[in-house]
Enzyme design. Structure first.
Site, PDB file in Angstrom:
ATOM      1  N   ASP A  31     -21.931 -87.038   8.406  1.00  0.00           N
ATOM      2  CA  ASP A  31     -22.656 -86.365   7.472  1.00  0.00           C
ATOM      3  C   ASP A  31     -23.709 -88.326   7.442  1.00  0.00           C
ATOM      4  OD1 ASP A  31     -23.266 -83.866   6.078  1.00  0.00           O
ATOM      5  OD2 ASP A  31     -24.866 -85.235   5.836  1.00  0.00           O
ATOM      6  N   ASP A  48     -26.475 -91.405  10.751  1.00  0.00           N
ATOM      7  CA  ASP A  48     -27.835 -90.870  10.879  1.00  0.00           C
ATOM      8  C   ASP A  48     -28.040 -90.673  12.167  1.00  0.00           C
ATOM      9  OD1 ASP A  48     -30.117 -90.590   9.718  1.00  0.00           O
ATOM     10  OD2 ASP A  48     -31.101 -92.023   9.801  1.00  0.00           O
ATOM     11  N   SER A  72     -32.257 -77.727   7.238  1.00  0.00           N
ATOM     12  CA  SER A  72     -31.451 -76.577   7.855  1.00  0.00           C
ATOM     13  C   SER A  72     -31.887 -75.143   6.480  1.00  0.00           C
ATOM     14  CB  SER A  72     -30.394 -76.053   7.131  1.00  0.00           C
ATOM     15  OG  SER A  72     -30.185 -76.840   5.123  1.00  0.00           O
ATOM     16  N   SER A 108     -30.730 -70.517  14.704  1.00  0.00           N
ATOM     17  CA  SER A 108     -30.678 -69.743  13.467  1.00  0.00           C
ATOM     18  C   SER A 108     -31.059 -68.285  13.850  1.00  0.00           C
ATOM     19  CB  SER A 108     -31.631 -70.696  12.648  1.00  0.00           C
ATOM     20  OG  SER A 108     -32.153 -69.749  11.713  1.00  0.00           O
ATOM     21  N   ASN A 109     -31.520 -67.753  12.822  1.00  0.00           N
ATOM     22  CA  ASN A 109     -32.352 -66.889  12.580  1.00  0.00           C
ATOM     23  C   ASN A 109     -33.979 -66.596  13.258  1.00  0.00           C
ATOM     24  OD1 ASN A 109     -33.442 -65.694   9.665  1.00  0.00           O
ATOM     25  ND2 ASN A 109     -31.068 -66.964   9.821  1.00  0.00           N
ATOM     26  N   HIS A 110     -34.335 -68.076  12.082  1.00  0.00           N
ATOM     27  CA  HIS A 110     -35.784 -67.948  12.557  1.00  0.00           C
ATOM     28  C   HIS A 110     -36.435 -68.937  13.497  1.00  0.00           C
ATOM     29  CE1 HIS A 110     -35.304 -66.772   8.062  1.00  0.00           C
ATOM     30  NE2 HIS A 110     -34.876 -68.470   7.825  1.00  0.00           N
ATOM     31  N   TYR A 133     -39.551 -74.999  10.899  1.00  0.00           N
ATOM     32  CA  TYR A 133     -38.124 -75.348  11.206  1.00  0.00           C
ATOM     33  C   TYR A 133     -37.233 -73.970  12.456  1.00  0.00           C
ATOM     34  CZ  TYR A 133     -33.300 -73.540  10.167  1.00  0.00           C
ATOM     35  OH  TYR A 133     -31.147 -73.173  10.297  1.00  0.00           O
ATOM     36  N   LYS A 137     -35.539 -75.333  15.671  1.00  0.00           N
ATOM     37  CA  LYS A 137     -34.381 -74.155  16.809  1.00  0.00           C
ATOM     38  C   LYS A 137     -34.813 -73.801  18.316  1.00  0.00           C
ATOM     39  CE  LYS A 137     -31.625 -74.868  12.529  1.00  0.00           C
ATOM     40  NZ  LYS A 137     -30.738 -75.813  12.863  1.00  0.00           N
ATOM     41  N   ARG A 171     -32.104 -58.617   2.610  1.00  0.00           N
ATOM     42  CA  ARG A 171     -32.098 -59.046   3.563  1.00  0.00           C
ATOM     43  C   ARG A 171     -31.240 -59.164   4.756  1.00  0.00           C
ATOM     44  NH1 ARG A 171     -33.188 -63.958   4.927  1.00  0.00           N
ATOM     45  NH2 ARG A 171     -33.723 -65.200   7.143  1.00  0.00           N
TER      46      ARG A 171
HETATM   47  C1  15L Z   1     -31.213 -70.149   7.907  1.00  0.00           C
HETATM   48  O1  15L Z   1     -31.501 -71.181   8.964  1.00  0.00           O
HETATM   49  C2  15L Z   1     -30.631 -71.374   6.766  1.00  0.00           C
HETATM   50  O2  15L Z   1     -30.493 -72.654   7.722  1.00  0.00           O
HETATM   51  C3  15L Z   1     -30.534 -70.873   5.447  1.00  0.00           C
HETATM   52  O3  15L Z   1     -30.216 -71.440   4.391  1.00  0.00           O
HETATM   53  C4  15L Z   1     -30.657 -69.766   4.925  1.00  0.00           C
HETATM   54  O4  15L Z   1     -32.272 -70.147   4.329  1.00  0.00           O
HETATM   55  C5  15L Z   1     -30.662 -68.576   6.548  1.00  0.00           C
HETATM   56  O5  15L Z   1     -31.124 -69.193   6.970  1.00  0.00           O
HETATM   57  C6  15L Z   1     -31.088 -67.227   5.593  1.00  0.00           C
HETATM   58  O6  15L Z   1     -32.391 -66.975   6.840  1.00  0.00           O
HETATM   59  O7  15L Z   1     -30.574 -66.844   5.253  1.00  0.00           O
END
Ligand code: 15L
Length: 278
Positions: A31, A48, A72, A108-110, A133, A137, A171
């Site tokens: 980290d 880094d 994140s 991520s779900n995002h 973000y 991903k 959610r």
């Molecule tokens: C993510 O991808 C984030 O890293 C986490 O911090 C949350 O925000 C999560 O999604 C979420 O959707 O709850």
């Protein structure tokens, strides 16, 4: 015992994984922030990842990489670019140069946050990121696809929902994953003999899930938790009056940041065409 690099090890998910997987792998933690007390079986290397030199140093000699490091949540383009685009590229390229084949990527779900909540999506849907973000991903998943096809690397993408000891809001009842379930999924990523390029959803066995997680099940994932027993308590605390767009899309508040329009409405051009025809 495998030596496994954990990037972003000082973060929440890293901390849960260290605890849940203690004794299973020899962990090399990395980290930008120091980790005060590495446990038995862990070593810490500061790094880094936006610097190739550091990426090369931390990936040398490991059997697999769990890549959690990066930005994140939604952020400025500069922050996302540094950590999630340049940093991610450095990790994949450093792994390739160091002969590390297996990467477990915390996507991520995002990456798919613009799918609606009344849709059930599987690992084959086209990405629909809900933020810069989320785009970063999708970039990570695409880079993994390239490194898998071109260089024969083994890439296991986990589209993580929300890792937490308990689901925290409505959610998250649909996208929650318990620490022990994410640990199980990550272990499948590290140890499964037959991974080339996989996408799975990092969620527990939630009855309210928006995902068809058949690919994770095919690879042996058997979630032990479900958010449902906690649903009543969570819903009772939910504040009424959320924005309808937040309620409509899986990505929740991430869709609202700098929102320029409602994607379910026809575009101005389509509207004009319709008017002309009428
Ligand atoms: C993510 O991808 C984030 O890293 C986490 O911090 C949350 O925000 C999560 O999604 C979420 O959707 O709850």
């Amino acid at each position: 015992m495998k030596t496994v690099l954990l990037t972003g090890a000082a973060g929440d998910v890293g901390t849960h994984l260290r605890r849940e997987l203690a004794g299973r792998y020899r962990f090399r933690l990395s980290d930008r922030k120091p980790i005060a007390k590495p446990a038995k079986g862990e070593t810490f290397v500061k790094g880094d990842i936006s610097k190739m030199k550091d990426a090369l140093a931390i990936t040398r000699g490991v059997d697999a990489i769990i890549h959690l490091g990066g930005y994140s949540v939604e952020g400025s383009w500069e922050d996302i670019l540094d950590a999630n685009i340049v940093g991610l590229y450095n990790i994949y390229e450093a792994a390739r140069r160091n002969g590390v084949k297996r990467i477990i990527f915390a996507t991520s779900n995002h990456a798919v946050g613009y799918y609606r909540r009344d849709q059930t999506i599987d690992h084959r849907v086209y990405p629909r990121p809900d933020s810069r973000y989320g785009v970063s991903k999708v970039f990570g998943e695409a880079l993994g696809s390239l490194y898998s096809d071109k260089y024969g690397m083994e890439i296991f993408n986990i589209r993580i929902g929300n890792v937490n000891p308990r689901p925290v809001d409505k959610r998250r009842l649909s996208i929650w994953i318990s620490p022990r379930d994410i640990a199980q999924l990550v272990s499948i990523g590290v140890d499964h003999p037959d991974v080339r390029f996989e996408i799975v959803y990092g969620v527990s066995g939630n009855r309210r899930s928006w995902y068809d997680n058949a690919n994770a099940h095919r690879l042996g994932y058997r979630p032990q938790d479900d958010s449902e027993p906690q649903a009543q308590e969570v819903l009772a605390k939910e504040k009424p009056g959320a924005d309808p767009l937040v309620e409509r899309y899986q990505g929740g508040t991430f869709v609202l940041a700098e929102l320029g329009g409602d994607p379910s409405k026809p575009t101005p051009k389509a509207k004009a065409k319709k008017k002309k025809k009428a």
